[in-house]
Design an enzyme around this catalytic site. Structure first.
Site, PDB file in Angstrom:
ATOM      1  CB  ALA A  79      -0.950   0.000   1.192  1.00  0.00           C
ATOM      2  CD  GLN A 187      -5.780  -1.365   8.565  1.00  0.00           C
ATOM      3  OE1 GLN A 187      -6.437  -2.396   8.742  1.00  0.00           O
ATOM      4  NE2 GLN A 187      -4.519  -1.264   8.938  1.00  0.00           N
ATOM      5  CB  SER A 207      -1.492  -3.683   1.868  1.00  0.00           C
ATOM      6  OG  SER A 207      -0.315  -4.367   2.214  1.00  0.00           O
ATOM      7  CB  CYS A 333       6.983   2.880  18.328  1.00  0.00           C
ATOM      8  SG  CYS A 333       5.786   1.683  17.752  1.00  0.00           S
TER       9      CYS A 333
HETATM   10  C1  LIG Z   1      -0.645  -0.724   6.605  1.00  0.00           C
HETATM   11  C2  LIG Z   1      -1.175   0.484   5.934  1.00  0.00           C
HETATM   12  C3  LIG Z   1      -0.489   1.101   4.877  1.00  0.00           C
HETATM   13  C4  LIG Z   1       0.860   0.612   4.396  1.00  0.00           C
HETATM   14  O1  LIG Z   1       0.749  -0.627   3.786  1.00  0.00           O
HETATM   15  P1  LIG Z   1       2.047  -1.489   3.396  1.00  0.00           P
HETATM   16  O2  LIG Z   1       1.533  -2.537   2.476  1.00  0.00           O
HETATM   17  O3  LIG Z   1       2.548  -2.046   4.685  1.00  0.00           O
HETATM   18  O4  LIG Z   1       3.019  -0.578   2.735  1.00  0.00           O
HETATM   19  C5  LIG Z   1      -1.074   2.195   4.274  1.00  0.00           C
HETATM   20  N1  LIG Z   1      -2.247   2.675   4.696  1.00  0.00           N
HETATM   21  C6  LIG Z   1      -2.944   2.116   5.706  1.00  0.00           C
HETATM   22  C7  LIG Z   1      -4.259   2.685   6.108  1.00  0.00           C
HETATM   23  C8  LIG Z   1      -2.427   1.010   6.355  1.00  0.00           C
HETATM   24  O5  LIG Z   1      -3.097   0.467   7.369  1.00  0.00           O
END
Ligand SMILES: *Cc1c(COP(=O)(O)O)cnc(C)c1O
Length: 389
Positions: A79, A187, A207, A333
């Site tokens: 993502a 999400q 993602s 963190c």
């Molecule tokens: C986890 C997350 C991302 C980043 O996704 P990755 O695949 O780990 O780079 C971006 N936006 C939201 C809302 C996320 O929860």
């Protein structure tokens, strides 16, 4: 009973950070590491054809999950990359129209950091405010749009609070005002109903590792008609993914993403019910102790709770629990020195409440036993904290 994940005495309720690969995802991926290892771009032999077939299947699975057509799916490394490609790609392509982007202070850093970096290249960024539940104001959004606005970047559901934006209304407004709408749905996909047609979304990030797929693979939805969205690629070198994202495809990862989408869709409704019941049980424990829920109460992801217990910082809970319960806190963190959550701060919560915030996200392997165990651990920790001077 759900299989235990991690050491038996520990409870994992941090599914918004990442999820384990489901067994069927993992099984679907395995052949593509060795037996079917071909490069999906190899056109001259069966090794390539087999890999290409698998990628095609996965593309259809991902598309079906969000109401898109197969050709609108661009595979990426996750993502974060999808957010970069969408925002930078639009900014560079639509310069003639303008340089104004509207987003919000509660977005993931994968969006906010990209917008900040574009500001150094001449972008004008408007950050919308949110109310104390993390909800944007549609009138404020309408007022923020200008003739030179090229993009609205607003997430589907917040990773820290679970607050769900009125995405369909945002998309409708974007369409009426002829502005592209990028939605970080990382999400939301597989958890609640997401449909790029119904919601009028032009670009959308997702993602695999947030939906029981592998880490390091994701997708960007790019609308092909009404309007046809064009992007300047951010990774060049061979013209894969219709020129939008070059590089040899991560075939096992893509197969995993496809399977994760299909599987999540199949059990979405029952999981939503099951998890909201468990989430409410956990939340009630803290509310009975005087805790305060942060974020929306109705427009909220079914598996998420964000709670502050007055007088107890989240770091104190963590130290007292000594690793028994895995959850996130109200501080970011990712850097060396923990900073208070930008999301909760943007919602106007006072600093103490932000530092007390605990972020819980339940998932597929969270059963009633896990929740009861977590509550027992928290209860013992609470007694220990209160018992000390
Ligand atoms: C986890 C997350 C991302 C980043 O996704 P990755 O695949 O780990 O780079 C971006 N936006 C939201 C809302 C996320 O929860």
């Amino acid at each position: 009973m759900a299989p235990a994940i991690g050491p038996a005495h520990m409870v994992y309720i941090d599914y918004n950070a990442t999820t384990p690969c489901s067994e069927s995802v993992w099984e679907a991926m395995v052949p593509y590491f060795f037996q079917k290892f071909g490069n999906a771009a190899s056109r001259s032999h069966a090794y390539g054809w087999v890999a290409d077939e698998a990628v095609k299947r996965a593309r259809a699975q991902v598309a079906a999950c969000i109401g898109a057509s197969d050709q609108e799916i661009v595979f990426t490394s996750g993502a974060t990359e999808s957010c970069n490609l969408a925002i930078k790609g639009v900014f560079e392509r639509y310069r003639d129209k303008g340089r104004h982007i509207v987003t919000c202070g509660t977005e993931h850093l994968a969006v906010l950091d990209v917008c900040r970096s574009l500001e150094r290249h001449g972008a004008e960024i408007t950050l919308l405010s949110v109310d104390e539940t993390g909800m944007i104001d549609l009138d404020e959004l309408a007022g923020a749009l200008r003739d030179d606005t090229i993009l609205i970047a607003l997430m589907y559901a917040n990773n820290e609070t679970g607050t769900i934006h009125p995405v369909s209304l945002i998309g409708q407004m974007a369409k009426e005002r002829n502005v592209l709408f990028f939605c970080d749905a990382t999400q939301a996909v597989g958890k609640i109903s997401v449909d790029v047609q119904r919601d009028h979304i032009d670009l959308m990030a997702m993602s695999a590792h947030k939906i029981y797929g592998p880490k390091g693979v994701g997708a960007l939805y790019v609308r092909r008609k009404g309007p046809r969205v064009s992007l300047v690629p951010q990774i060049e070198g061979g013209g894969h993914e219709r020129g939008m994202r070059s590089g040899t495809l991560n075939v096992p990862g893509i197969v995993g993403l496809g399977m994760a989408c299909e599987e999540s869709m199949g059990i979405m409704e029952e999981e939503s019910l099951r998890l909201s019941t468990l989430r409410d049980r956990l939340e009630k424990y803290f509310l009975d102790k005087g805790g305060r829920a942060n974020g929306a109460t109705t427009q909220r992801l079914p598996h998420v709770a964000n709670i502050s217990v007055p007088g107890i910082k989240s770091e104190k809970w963590l130290a007292t629990l000594n690793g028994q319960v895995a959850f996130s806190t109200g501080s970011a963190c990712s850097s060396a020195s923990p900073l208070p959550s930008h999301v909760l701060t943007c919602m106007g919560l006072e600093e103490q409440r932000v530092l007390q915030a605990m972020r819980f996200s339940l998932g597929r392997y969270t059963g009633g036993e896990e929740v009861d165990k977590a509550i027992a651990y928290f209860d013992a920790a609470h007694a220990a904290i209160k018992g000390r001077p």
